[in-house]
Write a protein that holds these residues in place. Structure first.
Motif, mmCIF file in Angstrom:
data_model
loop_
_atom_site.group_PDB
_atom_site.id
_atom_site.type_symbol
_atom_site.label_atom_id
_atom_site.label_comp_id
_atom_site.label_asym_id
_atom_site.label_seq_id
_atom_site.Cartn_x
_atom_site.Cartn_y
_atom_site.Cartn_z
ATOM 1 N N TRP A 133 0.828 -1.207 0.000
ATOM 2 C CA TRP A 133 0.000 0.000 0.000
ATOM 3 C C TRP A 133 0.856 1.248 0.000
ATOM 4 O O TRP A 133 0.597 2.196 -0.727
ATOM 5 C CB TRP A 133 -0.948 -0.001 1.208
ATOM 6 C CG TRP A 133 -1.902 -1.151 1.190
ATOM 7 C CD1 TRP A 133 -1.987 -2.165 2.107
ATOM 8 C CD2 TRP A 133 -2.896 -1.436 0.198
ATOM 9 N NE1 TRP A 133 -2.960 -3.050 1.753
ATOM 10 C CE2 TRP A 133 -3.538 -2.626 0.585
ATOM 11 C CE3 TRP A 133 -3.294 -0.802 -0.967
ATOM 12 C CZ2 TRP A 133 -4.552 -3.201 -0.148
ATOM 13 C CZ3 TRP A 133 -4.309 -1.361 -1.704
ATOM 14 C CH2 TRP A 133 -4.929 -2.548 -1.297
ATOM 15 N N ARG A 134 1.882 1.210 0.861
ATOM 16 C CA ARG A 134 2.765 2.385 0.936
ATOM 17 C C ARG A 134 3.395 2.672 -0.413
ATOM 18 O O ARG A 134 3.498 3.819 -0.839
ATOM 19 C CB ARG A 134 3.841 2.159 1.993
ATOM 20 C CG ARG A 134 3.438 2.612 3.367
ATOM 21 C CD ARG A 134 4.659 2.999 4.160
ATOM 22 N NE ARG A 134 5.708 2.010 3.984
ATOM 23 C CZ ARG A 134 6.109 1.186 4.948
ATOM 24 N NH1 ARG A 134 5.568 1.249 6.126
ATOM 25 N NH2 ARG A 134 7.064 0.326 4.725
ATOM 26 N N THR A 135 3.802 1.605 -1.116
ATOM 27 C CA THR A 135 4.412 1.781 -2.429
ATOM 28 C C THR A 135 3.460 2.486 -3.388
ATOM 29 O O THR A 135 3.837 3.420 -4.083
ATOM 30 C CB THR A 135 4.798 0.417 -3.022
ATOM 31 O OG1 THR A 135 5.564 -0.276 -2.051
ATOM 32 C CG2 THR A 135 5.586 0.578 -4.298
ATOM 33 N N LEU A 136 2.196 2.046 -3.391
ATOM 34 C CA LEU A 136 1.214 2.663 -4.280
ATOM 35 C C LEU A 136 1.056 4.146 -3.969
ATOM 36 O O LEU A 136 1.083 4.988 -4.863
ATOM 37 C CB LEU A 136 -0.139 1.954 -4.144
ATOM 38 C CG LEU A 136 -0.254 0.598 -4.833
ATOM 39 C CD1 LEU A 136 -1.631 0.023 -4.610
ATOM 40 C CD2 LEU A 136 0.033 0.734 -6.323
ATOM 41 N N TYR A 137 0.890 4.455 -2.672
ATOM 42 C CA TYR A 137 0.695 5.850 -2.297
ATOM 43 C C TYR A 137 1.926 6.694 -2.593
ATOM 44 O O TYR A 137 1.860 7.916 -2.626
ATOM 45 C CB TYR A 137 0.338 5.958 -0.807
ATOM 46 C CG TYR A 137 -1.105 5.623 -0.542
ATOM 47 C CD1 TYR A 137 -2.093 6.574 -0.762
ATOM 48 C CD2 TYR A 137 -1.482 4.369 -0.106
ATOM 49 C CE1 TYR A 137 -3.420 6.279 -0.545
ATOM 50 C CE2 TYR A 137 -2.810 4.057 0.113
ATOM 51 C CZ TYR A 137 -3.778 5.021 -0.107
ATOM 52 O OH TYR A 137 -5.086 4.734 0.099
ATOM 53 N N PHE A 138 3.043 6.023 -2.774
ATOM 54 C CA PHE A 138 4.296 6.736 -2.950
ATOM 55 C C PHE A 138 4.567 7.127 -4.394
ATOM 56 O O PHE A 138 5.417 7.962 -4.655
ATOM 57 C CB PHE A 138 5.449 5.874 -2.420
ATOM 58 C CG PHE A 138 6.417 6.658 -1.640
ATOM 59 C CD1 PHE A 138 6.089 7.073 -0.371
ATOM 60 C CD2 PHE A 138 7.626 7.015 -2.174
ATOM 61 C CE1 PHE A 138 6.962 7.836 0.358
ATOM 62 C CE2 PHE A 138 8.512 7.779 -1.443
ATOM 63 C CZ PHE A 138 8.177 8.191 -0.179
#
Lengths: 320, 289
Positions: A133-138
């Motif tokens: 998820w963090r990767t996507l938001y990043f």
């Protein structure tokens, strides 16, 4: 220093006939050599700071108090504080709408990004695959502003995605970037969209540092999830929230690349901000003096916020 | 375990947010396949009629993409290399060597982080214009365009980074002095100590700093725009793509612009996905972006 006390270093130093103690002499010699090496290692850095930090700051300060057009260094005329007075004179657009826009842009970004990232970070904390998820938001953060700006500009157009969604919902199209009333909020949304990722990152780290036992105690007391969020999560997250707030606010005050790409400050001055005005005065009109003065005014605003940040965090440490 | 009581609500929020984050990127990719008259017209369609690669060919031809790519690579490589080299050397001196003026220089490095970049656009440009003995200038920096017409101008203001020095210094402080001392006893000079012991020990931090710098340099727009205006031959990818968008009929070129953007984002995206652990740590450390 450790190295001066070791026997080998002393042995390597040439014995001195004048010195009463060869060890002391060797130590001084080794220390001198270390100082020479240190300055050698620092030489590129110091040279760079001299040419690209200290010289430019002095030059910019000089320009802010001069009248100068063109590139002939001999033509610089000192005018005292005239450039600053001009910025705040009657009829100047600098204070309103430009500086007001700057503050609204920064403030709007902070509010939107903070609200979004608090909700998202709290929810991510409950899930598995947090890294994914963090990767996507990043993604927006590693993307060039030219891509972010153009994609959104295109999405805001009558035939773009946003209006497509509005039409599908039975609503009329909006001229997001062309209407002076909606232009600034529209770019604020994009800036906030692009900065949610890093805020989520900082907040997730903050959430991880809240001990699980607090939540267990609250569960034993029968507290509901909203109570837990208000009474435990938010108060304990305050340092991270503050960090996000201030860093985003500072970067909002000075960022103008997105606005350059999306609206170029228009329509009229509707999305013009201080850093963009500085850039245009300098590189479109060659008015180096007023441009440099504008830069310093904005710098003072940023500096005040930066110092407030340092002061708040120092007080925090003393409290702890 | 109260935190895990409403997983479905959390999933709903996180997935919605993720969709909102990713959709603009998908729209960009979809538009890059759309044909003439298909993009920017009503009614809006998310999917292209056909996945046609002609926009990518057009981007490569019309944008002179290989040249833009080369300029971006050169500037990014020089900046990243220089920042890593100078940060590591200066960081080592500040962390592990003892010399008069050390505290003063460390404070100078810290204070450089206080100055926002916009303050330097004007003086940096004017300093490069008046750079002595370059681009037709005389010894006093008069007469020519100076370094602004050189590809070096893209990189020069970013060659040293105060945050980079600070980061390296903080990590090097924890290297035990005994290890360095042992190497010195074996007869290694300070440069050898730095290269053979300190650099290998700080490799993860170097990777983090390198990634941060790479992404920043690759995406840099405002300064590159300024330098490209002085000399269009040194245009970088973001500037070149924006140039096409600004000066050619936007509705017709939008799919080509999007194709160019997809190509220009790919290198950073791949690097980020491969090494995101290091990148994310860097963002945490800087607490800035």
């Amino acid at each position: 220093m450790v190295n001066a006390l070791t026997p080998t270093t002393t042995e390597r130093a040439a014995p001195s006939t004048r010195s009463s103690s060869p060890a002391v002499d060797g130590r001084a010699r080794s220390r001198r050599r270390q100082a020479v090496v240190a300055y050698l290692f620092l030489a590129p850095t110091l040279l760079f700071f001299a040419v690209f930090l200290i010289l430019p700051l002095g030059f910019a300060l000089l320009l802010s108090m001069s009248r100068w057009a063109g590139f002939d260094l001999g033509g610089i005329q000192p005018v005292g504080t005239d450039n600053f007075a001009g910025l705040f004179a009657d009829g100047s657009t600098f204070l309103a709408p430009i500086l007001t826009n700057t503050l609204l842009f920064a403030l709007g970004t902070v509010v939107l990004a903070l609200a979004g990232s608090v909700v998202v970070a709290t929810c991510i904390d409950n899930l598995r695959f947090q890294g994914l998820w963090r990767t996507l938001y990043f993604l927006p953060i590693v993307t060039t502003v030219v891509a972010v700006g153009n994609v959104w500009k295109y999405m805001y157009e009558p035939g773009g995605l946003v209006n497509g969604v509005l039409n599908a919902l039975g609503l009329g199209s909006m001229a997001f970037l062309q209407d002076p009333d909606t232009a600034l909020p529209s770019v604020v949304v994009v800036q906030a969209w692009a900065s949610v990722g890093s805020a989520v990152l900082i907040l997730t780290a903050g959430l991880k540092s809240i001990p699980e036992s607090y939540y267990e105690a609250a569960a034993l007391d029968g507290a509901g999830p909203l109570t837990v969020f208000w009474k435990i999560t938010l108060p304990l997250l305050r340092p991270s929230l503050l960090l996000v707030c201030i860093t985003q606010f500072i970067s909002g005050l000075q960022s103008f690349a997105l606005i350059t790409v999306m609206t170029k400050g228009g329509p009229g001055d509707a999305t013009n901000v201080a850093a963009l005005e500085m850039y245009r005065q300098a590189f479109s009109y060659g008015r180096w003096g007023p441009a440099s003065a504008a830069a310093f005014v904005l710098f003072v605003v940023v500096l005040v916020v930066t110092l407030a940040q340092l002061w708040i965090f120092r007080r925090k440490e003393e409290d702890a | 375990m109260i935190r895990r009581r409403f997983p479905w609500l959390s999933y709903l929020v996180v997935v919605t947010g993720a969709v909102l984050t990713v959709v603009p990127f998908l729209d960009m990719v979809m538009t890059s396949f759309k044909g003439a008259g298909e993009a920017g017209t009503l009614p809006y369609h998310f999917l292209p009629k056909a996945f046609d690669l002609s926009n990518y060919r057009a981007a490569i031809d019309q944008l002179d993409l290989p040249v833009l790519f080369r300029n971006s690579v050169v500037a990014t490589a020089v900046i990243t290399g220089s920042v890593l080299f100078t940060s590591s050397l200066a960081g080592y001196a500040l962390a592990k060597l003892r010399f008069p003026g050390r505290n003063l220089i460390f404070r100078l490095v810290l204070s450089t982080m206080m100055f926002p970049p916009f303050l330097f656009f004007i003086p940096h440009f004017l300093i490069l214009v008046h750079w002595p003995l370059a681009g037709g200038n005389d010894l006093f920096g008069r007469g020519g365009a100076g370094l602004t017409v050189s590809i070096a101008a893209l990189a020069m203001p970013f060659l040293v980074n105060g945050f980079g020095i600070f980061l390296m210094r903080q990590f090097m402080v924890s290297i035990p002095d005994e290890v360095l001392e042992a190497a010195r006893i074996d007869g290694a000079g300070e440069f050898a100590v730095w290269w053979r012991i300190v650099v290998p020990q700080t490799r993860p931090v170097l990777l983090t700093l390198g990634l941060l710098t790479f992404v920043q340099a690759w995406n840099e727009y405002i300064w590159a725009l300024l330098i490209s205006t002085a000399n269009p031959d040194v245009m970088t990818l973001p500037v070149g793509i924006q140039f096409l968008q600004d000066y050619v009929d936007p509705t017709r070129t939008m799919p080509i612009v999007m194709a160019g953007l997809v190509l220009s984002i790919l290198p950073v995206l791949i690097l980020f996905l491969l090494l995101q652990k290091y990148y994310i740590r860097g963002v945490m450390l800087s607490g800035l972006k």
